[in-house]
Structure formats: structure tokens, C-alpha cells
Design a protein around this motif. Sequence first.
Motif, mmCIF file in Angstrom:
data_model
loop_
_atom_site.group_PDB
_atom_site.id
_atom_site.type_symbol
_atom_site.label_atom_id
_atom_site.label_comp_id
_atom_site.label_asym_id
_atom_site.label_seq_id
_atom_site.Cartn_x
_atom_site.Cartn_y
_atom_site.Cartn_z
ATOM 1 N N ALA A 219 35.815 -6.551 66.024
ATOM 2 C CA ALA A 219 35.502 -6.851 64.609
ATOM 3 C C ALA A 219 34.381 -6.596 64.306
ATOM 4 N N THR A 220 33.355 -7.136 65.088
ATOM 5 C CA THR A 220 31.850 -7.150 64.828
ATOM 6 C C THR A 220 31.392 -5.876 64.810
ATOM 7 N N THR A 221 31.856 -4.998 65.858
ATOM 8 C CA THR A 221 31.545 -3.312 65.424
ATOM 9 C C THR A 221 31.855 -2.900 64.428
ATOM 10 N N LEU A 222 33.061 -3.231 63.929
ATOM 11 C CA LEU A 222 33.772 -2.605 62.634
ATOM 12 C C LEU A 222 32.854 -2.986 61.663
ATOM 13 N N PHE A 223 32.495 -4.359 61.677
ATOM 14 C CA PHE A 223 31.821 -4.855 60.587
ATOM 15 C C PHE A 223 30.345 -4.041 60.527
ATOM 16 N N GLN A 224 29.926 -4.002 61.594
ATOM 17 C CA GLN A 224 28.521 -3.279 61.680
ATOM 18 C C GLN A 224 28.475 -1.842 61.289
ATOM 19 N N GLU A 225 29.626 -1.120 61.559
ATOM 20 C CA GLU A 225 29.763 -0.010 60.918
ATOM 21 C C GLU A 225 30.005 0.230 59.678
ATOM 22 N N ASP A 226 30.696 -0.817 58.981
ATOM 23 C CA ASP A 226 30.714 -1.000 57.417
ATOM 24 C C ASP A 226 29.413 -1.147 56.701
ATOM 25 N N THR A 227 28.624 -2.031 57.435
ATOM 26 C CA THR A 227 27.233 -2.282 56.984
ATOM 27 C C THR A 227 26.331 -1.058 56.673
ATOM 28 N N GLU A 228 26.531 -0.211 58.126
ATOM 29 C CA GLU A 228 25.901 0.944 57.775
ATOM 30 C C GLU A 228 26.056 2.095 56.922
ATOM 31 N N ARG A 229 27.732 2.082 56.730
ATOM 32 C CA ARG A 229 28.002 2.968 55.474
ATOM 33 C C ARG A 229 27.602 2.343 54.129
ATOM 34 N N PHE A 230 27.546 1.218 54.145
ATOM 35 C CA PHE A 230 27.117 0.921 52.728
ATOM 36 C C PHE A 230 25.528 1.175 52.548
ATOM 37 N N ILE A 231 24.830 1.057 53.491
ATOM 38 C CA ILE A 231 23.342 1.321 53.487
ATOM 39 C C ILE A 231 23.105 2.781 53.025
ATOM 40 N N GLU A 232 24.152 3.936 53.657
ATOM 41 C CA GLU A 232 23.990 5.100 53.313
ATOM 42 C C GLU A 232 24.298 5.452 52.197
ATOM 43 N N THR A 233 25.639 4.659 51.513
ATOM 44 C CA THR A 233 25.945 4.882 50.294
ATOM 45 C C THR A 233 24.830 4.302 49.178
ATOM 46 N N VAL A 234 24.028 3.473 49.297
ATOM 47 C CA VAL A 234 23.171 2.851 48.491
ATOM 48 C C VAL A 234 21.839 3.922 48.742
ATOM 49 N N GLN A 235 21.556 4.401 49.711
ATOM 50 C CA GLN A 235 20.526 5.326 49.726
ATOM 51 C C GLN A 235 20.620 6.389 48.951
ATOM 52 N N ARG A 236 21.915 7.088 48.757
ATOM 53 C CA ARG A 236 22.133 8.017 47.800
ATOM 54 C C ARG A 236 21.877 8.105 46.504
ATOM 55 N N VAL A 237 21.816 6.788 45.868
ATOM 56 C CA VAL A 237 21.621 6.518 44.642
ATOM 57 C C VAL A 237 20.173 7.290 43.945
ATOM 58 N N HIS A 238 20.322 7.989 42.992
ATOM 59 C CA HIS A 238 19.260 8.472 42.444
ATOM 60 C C HIS A 238 18.073 7.587 42.097
ATOM 61 N N GLY A 239 16.934 7.454 42.569
ATOM 62 C CA GLY A 239 15.632 6.366 42.193
ATOM 63 C C GLY A 239 15.483 5.500 43.139
ATOM 64 N N ILE A 240 16.381 5.382 44.186
ATOM 65 C CA ILE A 240 16.129 4.539 45.445
ATOM 66 C C ILE A 240 15.175 5.383 46.480
ATOM 67 N N ILE A 241 14.069 4.548 46.867
ATOM 68 C CA ILE A 241 13.302 5.009 47.758
ATOM 69 C C ILE A 241 13.935 4.763 49.127
ATOM 70 N N THR A 242 14.063 3.478 49.253
ATOM 71 C CA THR A 242 14.325 2.889 50.601
ATOM 72 C C THR A 242 15.329 1.618 50.489
ATOM 73 N N VAL A 243 16.271 1.433 51.597
ATOM 74 C CA VAL A 243 16.818 0.080 51.460
ATOM 75 C C VAL A 243 16.426 -0.953 52.463
ATOM 76 N N GLU A 244 15.573 -1.626 51.941
ATOM 77 C CA GLU A 244 14.741 -2.723 52.670
ATOM 78 C C GLU A 244 15.682 -3.368 53.668
ATOM 79 N N ASP A 245 16.837 -3.956 52.962
ATOM 80 C CA ASP A 245 17.738 -5.023 53.562
ATOM 81 C C ASP A 245 18.892 -4.814 53.145
ATOM 82 N N LEU A 246 20.062 -4.962 53.867
ATOM 83 C CA LEU A 246 21.366 -5.224 53.318
ATOM 84 C C LEU A 246 22.366 -5.949 54.314
ATOM 85 N N ARG A 247 22.711 -6.922 53.651
ATOM 86 C CA ARG A 247 23.809 -7.867 54.453
ATOM 87 C C ARG A 247 25.120 -7.811 53.812
#
Length: 322
Positions: A219-247
Motif C-alpha cells: 500500500a505504501t509503495t502504491l501510494f508513493q507511485e500515486d504521489t509521483e504521478r501527481f507530481i508529473e501531472t502538475v509539472q505539465r501545467v503551462h507556467g509551472i517551473i518546478t514542483v517544490e513539494d507535494l504531499r
Amino acid sequence: MRREQTVAVDSIAAVSMASNFALTTLKGIVGILFNSYALLADALFSLAEILSTVSSSLTDAWRRFYEHKSPLSRQDPAQKAKSFLPIAVFIAVLILLGAMQTIITTAMAIFEGNILAPGYVAGVVVVVSLVVKELVFQIQYRSSSAWAEKEREAYVENHRYSLYCSIIVMLGVFGAMAGHALDIPMMLYFDPTMAIIVAILVAYRAYIMVRRVINSALATTLFQEDTERFIETVQRVHGIITVEDLRAQEQGHYVRVIAKISVNPQITVTEANDIANRAKVLLMHRFSHVNDVSILVLPYDAGYPYKSNQLGANDDMPNLLQ
């Protein structure tokens, strides 16, 4: 005051561990000397309780060592969960092997018909063990006011499980003793039969321990994989330079995302808010289990990424990254 309470709780826990170990040794010795398979199985059950406590202590110690050795492990729960897995699995396998050995030995004795009535000392030890365990439980439970509610419930559940086991052992020992006293040979099998039931309960406990640890790691591994997908999705938004932190925080069947993003420091506040809203909408649209998103916008600062330090104060021009 809190420190004194902590010391008192630790002292009671140490007394509980010592008494449990003493009872385990006593039941094992008496079970061997006075022909009680049920008492031997009860000793195995108590040993399983001790090993479970040791497993939790070793896991906590390993967690502290792991985090001290590598501070980055706090940001990698998947790796941290996997590192704790071998400890619990190894102890659970030891418990399972002991249970299987008890079942095989007792079953062979039943098939061979080599069953003797337990001695009276075995009955005394069963009663003494039950009384001591109940006293220790009452003392430790009354001193557990500082525990979390889940810890108290788990402690009560474990004690109830242990109490059922003790009752089964008592039925086996006194049933076989009654069969010997009444000259009913079939009642002699009460003791080994109850021993097999207790050994099965011990094996099931070991199975539950392994399953719980593995499911937690997965469950922890899957949750971590979800977090990584969240970061990748946010990073694609036009105008965002970096994702400093995501929880990502689990809330029942849903997830709440809290993120910090960096944008061009020369854009307006309105433009920054629009970027944050686009990221929020994208996350909630792409991931149906995300029900809330909070985004903090920060100006990106890495030296002079947008203008030269040779320029004057009036040379600032809007420059939203594409």
C-alpha cells in the motif's frame, strides 16, 4: 510529569515482558515433564506474543536508525516500508515453523496412541498462568491512558485472543485429567486435540502478521507511485517551473493533495492564481480519487534566471515561461 508517566509505562511494559517470558519458560518445562501437549502449545503461543513484541521493537529501532542514517528516507516511504519487511517476515516464519512442528508431533502421538494424562502440576500451572496474565493485563490497561485509542483497542484485542487460547488449553488439560480420573480413555485425547487447535491459532497469527506487513508495504509503495504521478501531472501545467513539494494525504477512500509550485517571479498575482487553478482542476479531473487540492504558489528564485544583474530596475519585462 510526562517524563515520569513515560518511565512508569515503560517499567510496566518491562514487567509484562518479563512475566510473559517467565510463564513461557514455566509452561514449556512443565508441559515436557508432565505430558501436556496443550501446555506446550500454550508456551508456543506465549513465545509468539513475545516475538511479536520483539518484532515491533526491532522495527521501531530499525526505523530510527534508517532515518538517522539517511534523512532522505523520510521522503521515501516506499523504500522505508520495504526495509522493515524482512524483520517481521523472519520472526513470523519462526513462529510458523514452531506451530507446524507442534501440529506434526502431536498428530503423530495421537495416531500412535501414545497419550498419557497430564500431571496435576500442569493443571496448577494453567490456572496460575491465566491469573497472572489477567493481573498484568489489568495493571497495564489502567496505565495506558496516554496511549492512542487504536493502541488501546489493539491491546485489548490481543488480550482477548490470548484469553481464548488459555481457555482452550485449560479445557484440554483438565479434560484429559478428568478422563484419567474417571477411567475414560477417549477423554485423554482432549489434551493433544486442544494442542493442535492452539497451534493452528498460532500459525494463523503468523500468517496474519506476514499479510499485514506485506499489505502495508504494498500500500505504501502504491501510494508513493500515486504521489509521483501527481507530481508529473502538475509539472505539465503551462507556467509551472518546478514542483517544490507535494504531499498526498489519505482521507478514507479519497486523497487530499497539498503542493508547492514555483512560477516566474515576474508574472502577476492573477496569472499565478490561474496557473494554480489549472493544476488543481487537472489533478481532480485526471484522478477521480482526489477530492481536494491545495496549492501554494512561490516565486522561482535560482540566481538570475530571467534577467541579467546588469539591467536596471526599469528594465523588468513580463516573461512567463512557455
